[in-house]
Design a protein around this motif. Structure first.
Motif, mmCIF file in Angstrom:
data_model
loop_
_atom_site.group_PDB
_atom_site.id
_atom_site.type_symbol
_atom_site.label_atom_id
_atom_site.label_comp_id
_atom_site.label_asym_id
_atom_site.label_seq_id
_atom_site.Cartn_x
_atom_site.Cartn_y
_atom_site.Cartn_z
ATOM 1 N N LEU A 289 48.794 35.567 32.226
ATOM 2 C CA LEU A 289 49.989 34.721 32.198
ATOM 3 C C LEU A 289 51.255 35.478 32.563
ATOM 4 O O LEU A 289 52.108 34.974 33.300
ATOM 5 C CB LEU A 289 50.127 34.093 30.804
ATOM 6 C CG LEU A 289 51.352 33.232 30.526
ATOM 7 C CD1 LEU A 289 51.419 32.041 31.474
ATOM 8 C CD2 LEU A 289 51.344 32.750 29.072
ATOM 9 N N SER A 290 51.400 36.703 32.071
ATOM 10 C CA SER A 290 52.644 37.445 32.325
ATOM 11 C C SER A 290 52.817 37.791 33.799
ATOM 12 O O SER A 290 53.943 38.040 34.253
ATOM 13 C CB SER A 290 52.689 38.719 31.479
ATOM 14 O OG SER A 290 51.673 39.622 31.878
ATOM 15 N N ASP A 291 51.717 37.826 34.563
ATOM 16 C CA ASP A 291 51.795 38.074 36.005
ATOM 17 C C ASP A 291 51.867 36.787 36.817
ATOM 18 O O ASP A 291 52.007 36.831 38.047
ATOM 19 C CB ASP A 291 50.562 38.862 36.483
ATOM 20 C CG ASP A 291 50.675 40.355 36.226
ATOM 21 O OD1 ASP A 291 51.805 40.831 36.010
ATOM 22 O OD2 ASP A 291 49.640 41.040 36.234
ATOM 23 N N GLY A 292 51.733 35.658 36.158
ATOM 24 C CA GLY A 292 51.725 34.386 36.869
ATOM 25 C C GLY A 292 50.365 34.014 37.425
ATOM 26 O O GLY A 292 50.215 32.981 38.087
ATOM 27 N N ALA A 293 49.355 34.835 37.160
ATOM 28 C CA ALA A 293 48.005 34.542 37.641
ATOM 29 C C ALA A 293 46.989 35.381 36.879
ATOM 30 O O ALA A 293 47.217 36.568 36.617
ATOM 31 C CB ALA A 293 47.880 34.818 39.140
ATOM 32 N N GLY A 294 45.891 34.749 36.523
ATOM 33 C CA GLY A 294 44.747 35.407 35.901
ATOM 34 C C GLY A 294 43.536 34.569 36.248
ATOM 35 O O GLY A 294 43.220 34.375 37.417
ATOM 36 N N PHE A 295 42.898 34.005 35.240
ATOM 37 C CA PHE A 295 41.860 33.007 35.523
ATOM 38 C C PHE A 295 42.491 31.713 36.040
ATOM 39 O O PHE A 295 41.868 30.949 36.777
ATOM 40 C CB PHE A 295 41.025 32.727 34.271
ATOM 41 C CG PHE A 295 40.083 33.850 33.945
ATOM 42 C CD1 PHE A 295 38.946 34.057 34.707
ATOM 43 C CD2 PHE A 295 40.343 34.714 32.896
ATOM 44 C CE1 PHE A 295 38.078 35.096 34.436
ATOM 45 C CE2 PHE A 295 39.480 35.762 32.607
ATOM 46 C CZ PHE A 295 38.342 35.948 33.376
ATOM 47 N N TYR A 296 43.742 31.497 35.642
ATOM 48 C CA TYR A 296 44.508 30.339 36.105
ATOM 49 C C TYR A 296 45.751 30.833 36.833
ATOM 50 O O TYR A 296 46.160 31.997 36.696
ATOM 51 C CB TYR A 296 44.900 29.446 34.918
ATOM 52 C CG TYR A 296 43.712 28.819 34.230
ATOM 53 C CD1 TYR A 296 43.268 27.543 34.570
ATOM 54 C CD2 TYR A 296 43.021 29.522 33.243
ATOM 55 C CE1 TYR A 296 42.152 26.981 33.950
ATOM 56 C CE2 TYR A 296 41.904 28.962 32.624
ATOM 57 C CZ TYR A 296 41.481 27.697 32.986
ATOM 58 O OH TYR A 296 40.376 27.138 32.381
ATOM 59 N N GLU A 297 46.371 29.959 37.584
ATOM 60 C CA GLU A 297 47.647 30.260 38.219
ATOM 61 C C GLU A 297 48.740 29.485 37.493
ATOM 62 O O GLU A 297 48.509 28.365 37.013
ATOM 63 C CB GLU A 297 47.590 29.897 39.704
ATOM 64 C CG GLU A 297 46.566 30.749 40.459
ATOM 65 C CD GLU A 297 46.439 30.379 41.929
ATOM 66 O OE1 GLU A 297 46.814 29.241 42.293
ATOM 67 O OE2 GLU A 297 45.946 31.229 42.703
ATOM 68 N N TYR A 298 49.937 30.084 37.416
ATOM 69 C CA TYR A 298 51.015 29.530 36.600
ATOM 70 C C TYR A 298 52.299 29.420 37.409
ATOM 71 O O TYR A 298 52.559 30.244 38.302
ATOM 72 C CB TYR A 298 51.255 30.421 35.372
ATOM 73 C CG TYR A 298 50.027 30.566 34.500
ATOM 74 C CD1 TYR A 298 49.764 29.662 33.480
ATOM 75 C CD2 TYR A 298 49.115 31.588 34.737
ATOM 76 C CE1 TYR A 298 48.619 29.780 32.692
ATOM 77 C CE2 TYR A 298 47.967 31.718 33.961
ATOM 78 C CZ TYR A 298 47.732 30.805 32.941
ATOM 79 O OH TYR A 298 46.586 30.919 32.183
ATOM 80 N N ASP A 299 53.117 28.410 37.079
ATOM 81 C CA ASP A 299 54.416 28.313 37.721
ATOM 82 C C ASP A 299 55.423 29.194 36.984
ATOM 83 O O ASP A 299 55.064 29.914 36.040
ATOM 84 C CB ASP A 299 54.877 26.853 37.805
ATOM 85 C CG ASP A 299 55.133 26.202 36.445
ATOM 86 O OD1 ASP A 299 55.278 26.938 35.431
ATOM 87 O OD2 ASP A 299 55.201 24.963 36.391
ATOM 88 N N ALA A 300 56.674 29.135 37.401
ATOM 89 C CA ALA A 300 57.691 30.026 36.841
ATOM 90 C C ALA A 300 57.946 29.787 35.360
ATOM 91 O O ALA A 300 58.455 30.668 34.667
ATOM 92 C CB ALA A 300 58.983 29.879 37.623
ATOM 93 N N THR A 301 57.603 28.610 34.860
ATOM 94 C CA THR A 301 57.807 28.311 33.437
ATOM 95 C C THR A 301 56.573 28.619 32.603
ATOM 96 O O THR A 301 56.563 28.390 31.393
ATOM 97 C CB THR A 301 58.186 26.829 33.237
ATOM 98 O OG1 THR A 301 57.060 25.990 33.566
ATOM 99 C CG2 THR A 301 59.379 26.458 34.097
ATOM 100 N N GLY A 302 55.517 29.133 33.233
ATOM 101 C CA GLY A 302 54.301 29.461 32.502
ATOM 102 C C GLY A 302 53.322 28.311 32.362
ATOM 103 O O GLY A 302 52.345 28.422 31.617
#
Length: 300
Positions: free
Chosen positions: A275-288
């Motif tokens: 989450l802190s990188d914006g991507a792991g198993f999932y991808e995240y937007d700027a708000t997490g």
């Protein structure tokens, strides 16, 4: 109130930086130590990531208070400067026993007699490196959960050598920095939280390594069937791959876990560690907020 106002945090990674902010946001003077300026240079971006989280999750979030907290944190690569007036040291370095012994020996030699020593170790037994501090009676565990500002438990666990008065003082300190202090009366690797969480995450790792199902399907099944808000792979993203890797490397005989750790390590080296990188198993937007499973983790 305790007399612990000067806090030294060792390690400024995903969780160490959160610990520093948690203490500063609750009025403590904080020195954040790490081994290189390159690591410390990542802190401004971490503060802004946390700002978004505090604003999202805390109903009483105060932007000015957050700015004052940032201003009250001093970053340094000097161990001597970090501990010279510390009332309490909170260590949040990687889960490696030899490294912890080495770092604690250095802290113990440099810190003044007043300093209380705590470790945030996730899975190692604190008594295995207590003697390295040179003052085991003033050493114990203070364990934080990731996303400290909202998942705000503080597990306080003594070793058999810890002075009971120090144990009580750290329970009070945990409350002062906005944690729900949880006393752990008997030393156990993993405290309460990780004793429950690690077997759960390992089971998910086995399912993926054995190519049983995609992460999103494992998570969906778990959440619907149990009513849980998160599945195991969402938790991996929350915890961060580097923490998970270090814990898994402490189980070298578990071949499936080592294969899974290799996968996580490759992803982390590519800047996709959760989450802190914006991507792991999932991808995240700027708000997490999750934007769905990252295609790279799909089986087949």
């Amino acid at each position: 109130m305790t007399s612990m106002t000067n806090v030294a945090v060792f390690g400024t990674g995903v969780l160490g930086s959160q610990i520093a902010m948690q203490a500063a946001y609750h009025g403590k003077r904080v020195i954040a130590y790490d081994v290189s300026q390159e690591l410390l240079d990542k802190l401004p971006a971490r503060w802004e990531w946390m700002r978004a989280g505090y604003q999202r999750d805390l109903a009483d979030f105060d932007a000015d208070r957050f700015d004052r907290a940032i201003a009250s944190i001093t970053a340094t690569t000097s161990l001597q400067s970090a501990v010279e007036d510390a009332d309490i040291v909170i260590e949040a370095i990687p889960e490696n026993l030899d490294l912890k012994k080495k770092v604690w020996a250095s802290i113990g030699a440099a810190a003044p007699p007043k300093t209380v020593f705590t470790t945030n170790s996730s899975s190692l037994r604190p008594s295995d490196f207590a003697d390295a501090t040179g003052r085991p009676a003033k050493f114990l565990a203070l364990h934080f959960a990731n996303i400290v500002w909202s998942h705000n438990t503080g597990e306080v666990m003594p070793t058999p050598q810890t002075d009971p008065a120090v144990f009580e003082a750290v329970l009070s300190f945990a409350t002062e920095i906005g944690l729900v202090a949880i006393p752990v009366r008997n030393e156990t690797p993993g405290y309460l939280l990780n004793s429950l969480l690690i077997p759960f995450l390992n089971a998910a790792a086995y399912l993926y390594v054995d190519e049983v199902a995609d992460p999103v399907d494992i998570d969906t099944d778990w959440k619907i069937a149990t009513g849980s808000p998160q599945g195991p792979f969402e938790v991996y993203d929350l915890v961060g791959f580097n923490v998970a890797i270090n814990i898994m490397r402490n189980n070298p005989d578990d071949e499936r876990l080592q294969r899974f750790a290799d996968m996580l390590e490759k992803s982390a080296k590519e800047g996709r560690s959760g989450l802190s990188d914006g991507a792991g198993f999932y991808e995240y937007d700027a708000t997490g907020q999750s934007q769905g499973m990252a295609p790279r983790w799909k089986l087949g």
